[in-house]
Enzyme design. Structure first.
Site, short mmCIF file in Angstrom:
data_model
loop_
_atom_site.label_atom_id
_atom_site.label_comp_id
_atom_site.label_asym_id
_atom_site.label_seq_id
_atom_site.Cartn_x
_atom_site.Cartn_y
_atom_site.Cartn_z
N ASP A 118 0.95 -1.28 0.05
CA ASP A 118 0.10 0.05 0.03
C ASP A 118 0.73 1.26 0.08
O ASP A 118 1.73 1.35 0.61
CB ASP A 118 -0.84 -0.12 1.15
CG ASP A 118 -1.80 1.20 1.23
OD1 ASP A 118 -2.61 1.72 0.24
OD2 ASP A 118 -1.31 2.05 2.22
N THR A 134 0.22 4.73 0.50
CA THR A 134 -0.07 5.55 1.62
C THR A 134 0.25 4.83 2.98
O THR A 134 -0.46 4.13 3.31
CB THR A 134 -1.35 6.22 1.69
OG1 THR A 134 -1.83 6.75 0.31
CG2 THR A 134 -1.79 7.18 2.64
N ASP A 185 -1.67 0.15 6.25
CA ASP A 185 -1.76 0.64 7.50
C ASP A 185 -3.29 1.34 8.11
O ASP A 185 -3.26 1.72 8.97
CB ASP A 185 -0.58 1.79 7.59
CG ASP A 185 -0.95 3.09 6.96
OD1 ASP A 185 -1.83 2.88 5.90
OD2 ASP A 185 -0.47 4.28 7.34
#
EC number: 7.2.2.10
Length: 797
Positions: free
Chosen positions: A301, A303, A536
């Protein structure tokens, strides 16, 4: 402040009570995880514990407590497994996306903070900077309200919210203020749905664990006939006392069980957990260490994983209209210093230009989502604005086209301009003069490039996925060395096969929804890939859970940390290569250890079968049936330096050999032939030395000792082969193991204690000769096996 028509003073107490009675409160149902009792039962009542338990009862029936020490392994195996799973349960039970947030609820009885489970449908909840959205709702009041939804959607930029817009639980306020009406509470809220899905209990896939279970199942099938035959022949056909027969029977059965294999595996994993813990890496399931070493695709991911929160100024391009006395650097520093509530862009400018000139502020216009600019009028230095070029500039101007060109590269562009009127004037900013383009980019984690390069060398492909726009994702991927066109996930096919084919052609994907992240993981797995997912945010939870290995950042959402098998507490992406290294150590070392334990099982079963068959043949021929050659004490000392201590050291030793599938096949192709050689060699020596029913106690002891010598010689050679390729410490392991038995046979006290007698030169010579032949056969088998597996045999590293 903007208000919608639905803004109210809040619910009355009667309306609240009615909604509670109707079940329209924010009571989230308890998540389903395994109970402590279920975890205890699953770890105590295992196949290995059942085998060990039965054998322990048999040993205790003889009254020989010293031979029942292996029963401690039942406790050790169970406790290690229970501790790890109970820890995982506690983590899952603490899963709460909305944490301990205390929302400010407005009701007609007053406005005060309440616990999240007190919120009911249609409650009015007030918001301020830093507040978390605890239930889904609709904005009814707003004053420059900006919401960060990155943990939900992956979109890096804060979202401006107007009256009537929706807000989702799990997001939080970046700036401004407002209020919203609860439209979905309890299990209907977005975050609660994800939490319920994420909190279902699963165990990480483990080839080692599954392989060992298959091997133990196979051993169980071998134990039944071998055990029954041994029990019958030793108890009912031999002509010695019952206690001696039982001890011989136990001596045959105990070494059949690879009693330390599960324990050594658990210890190797546990040591890996400790080592990674020192690097601020939390491993929530032991086999996850192994799993990451087998991964061939990493879905990262963008970001929060590859990038850090916030922006950075990467370039300032001065424009033709920059002929002013104030320097661009001073203007930017002054603007940043004058902003009391800077957004991410202004924070980046403040970091880059951190020496403000000390200009006196005459007027200040904060950033508003409606106008897309902010500005400051200084007493002696004019009026300055900074904001979106497409709002402040004529689209046909050179500066606007230049800003558009830069923005197409996935970068954020702000225009710095001089205004003709004060920023608090009704006509502000008036006529603007372009001065500079401030180019910002997302902060890439400094260790991300190095880590991705490592995976490239290891032939692990990386897919960058994000809820952010595809151009921005592609720009970040390009900076990290992952070149190629980024794809907008809205164009991805929905079929699993078509999706998997598309994934082979692209590296970066933008505008990916949470359900698409999950679908990407499933599609890759359907093509045989072992997939790791890093993330996250709440939007990563489902993909993290369904991936073979989920890796979360310590600064991420509680949900992502709870469902991931590995949590990088220090948020360092560069920790992953160390996890791979630990996984390789565990896989390589446990394969060596399994070879030792299963070789013992094979020769023990074979020896028991050979002795049992001889006894059955001897009965009709009226010959003396064979006693089993060993008592429990003999098999105990045989295991000390051929398996026990060496296996413990090998399980913890450094090992960075690459992991390959086929654990069971490789172990069986070495353990079975090696075990057959040891079993046959030991039986031949025992037959040659056995003196029959009327042999004296000393002669029986000499025959058992001769068989033990052959067994030790061949088993030590197996250890020498398994330890290859040699390094100094491996030689230091093998040679002292052999010397230890020389010492045991040399000490009178040891010979007496362990029932050893090598004084018969003839039987001892036979034992040594057969041992040499057996060792030579094992050596030849090792070379042949290496050629068959296509592996270059290496004696030295």
């Amino acid at each position: 402040m903007t208000r919608s028509a639905s803004a109210t003073a809040g619910l009355t107490d009667a309306e609240v009570a009615q909604r509670v009675a109707e079940g329209k409160s924010n009571d989230i149902p308890e998540r389903v995880t395994r109970t402590v009792g279920q975890i205890v039962r699953a770890n105590v009542f295992t196949r290995i514990n059942a085998i060990l338990g039965v054998l322990l009862l048999i040993v205790l029936a003889t009254g020989s407590l010293i031979n029942g020490m292996f029963g401690l392994l039942i406790i050790a195996n169970s406790v290690i497994g229970m501790v790890q799973e109970i820890r995982a349960k506690q983590t899952l039970d603490k899963l709460a996306i909305i944490g301990q947030a205390k929302p400010l609820v407005r009701r007609q009885s007053g406005t005060r903070t309440r616990s999240t489970n007190e919120v009911v449908l249609d409650d009015i909840i007030e918001l301020g900077p830093g507040d978390q959205v605890v239930v889904d709702g609709e904005v009814v009041e707003e004053e420059n309200l900006e919401i960060d939804e990155s943990l939900l959607t992956g979109e890096a930029d804060p979202i401006a919210k107007d009256a009537g817009d929706t807000v989702m639980s799990g997001s939080f306020v970046v700036s401004g203020a407002g209020a919203y009406r609860a439209t979905k509470v309890g299990s209907e809220a977005y975050a609660a749905k994800l939490a319920a899905e994420a909190s279902k209990f699963t165990l990480v896939k483990s080839e080692l664990r599954n392989g060992i279970n298959r091997i133990l199942q196979f051993i169980t099938y071998l134990l039944v006939p071998a055990g029954l035959l041994t029990i019958y022949t030793q108890l009912f056909t031999t002509h010695v006392g019952w206690r001696e027969s039982v001890l011989r029977m136990v001596g045959a059965l105990v070494p059949m069980v690879p009693e330390g294999l599960v324990l050594m595996t658990s210890i190797a994993f546990a040591v890996g957990v400790v080592r990674l813990g020192q690097r601020q890496c939390l491993v929530q399931e032991l086999p996850a260490i192994e799993g990451l070493a087998r991964v061939d695709v990493v879905c990262a991911d963008k970001t929060g994983t590859l990038t850090e929160s916030g922006m950075r100024v990467c370039e300032v391009e001065e424009l033709d209209g920059a002929g002013r006395q104030e320097s661009v650097a001073d203007v930017l520093a002054a603007l940043a210093a004058a902003d009391a509530r800077p957004n991410a862009s202004m924070q980046a400018i403040a970091e880059a230009f951190h020496s403000p000139p000390g200009w006196v502020v005459a007027a200040n216009a904060p950033f508003k989502s409606a106008t897309k600019w902010s500005g400051v009028s200084f007493r002696d230095h004019g009026n300055w604005v900074i904001g979106a070029p497409d709002v402040l500039l004529d689209p046909a101007s050179v500066a606007a086209r230049q800003a558009e060109r830069i923005g197409a590269q996935g970068l954020r562009v702000l225009l710095l301009a001089a205004g003709s009127v004060a920023v608090d004037h009704a006509q502000a900013p008036g006529q603007v003069t372009p001065v500079a383009l401030v180019v910002l980019e997302q902060k890439v984690r400094p260790d991300a490039r190095e880590t991705l390069d490592y995976f490239a060398v290891q032939n692990v492909s990386v897919k960058v996925i994000s809820g952010d726009n595809a151009v921005s994702v592609g720009a970040v991927a390009d900076r990290l060395g992952l070149h190629g066109e980024a794809m907008d996930a809205r164009a991805l096919p929905t079929g699993r096969e078509e999706l998997a084919d598309t994934l082979d052609s692209y590296t970066s994907f933008g505008r990916v929804r949470p359900d698409q992240k999950r679908a990407i993981v499933h599609a890759l797995q359907s093509h045989g890939h072992t997939v790791a997912m890093t993330g996250d945010g709440v939007n990563d939870v489902l993909a993290l859970k369904d991936a073979d290995i989920g890796v979360a950042m310590g600064s991420g959402s509680p949900a992502s940390r709870a469902v991931a098998q590995i949590v990088l507490l220090n948020n360092r992406f560069a920790t992953l290569p160390h996890v791979v290294g630990e996984g390789r150590r565990v896989i390589g070392n446990i394969e060596r250890v399994a070879n030792l334990f299963l070789t013992k099982t094979v020769y023990s079963v074979l020896l028991a079968l050979l002795v049992g068959i001889e006894c059955l043949i001897a009965i009709p021929l009226r010959r003396d049936p064979l006693l089993f050659p060993f008592q429990p004490i003999h098999v105990t000392i045989a295991a000390w330096f051929t398996i026990g201590i060496p296996a413990f050291i090998l399980s913890l030793a450094p090992n960075n050999e690459r992991a390959y599938p086929g654990f069971v096949r490789r172990v069986m192709t070495s353990a079975v032939p090696f075990g057959l050689v040891i079993g046959v060699a030991t039986f031949v020596t025992y037959l040659a030395a056995y003196q029959g029913r009327y042999a004296s106690w000393q002669e029986q002891e000499q025959a058992s000792t001769a068989a033990l010598i052959t067994l030790l010689m061949t088993a030590l050679w197996v250890l020498a082969v398994i330890a290859r390729p040699y390094q100094w410490w491996r030689l230091a392991l093998v040679l002292p193991s052999g010397l230890a038995y020389v010492v045991i046979f040399s000490l009178p006290l040891a010979r007496e204690k362990f029932l050893l007698d090598a004084s018969n030169l003839a039987t001892t010579s036979i034992a040594l000769a057969v041992g040499v032949v057996g060792a030579a056969t094992i050596e030849a088998m090792w070379w042949i096996r290496s050629r068959m597996l296509g592996v270059k045999p290496r004696v030295w590293r």
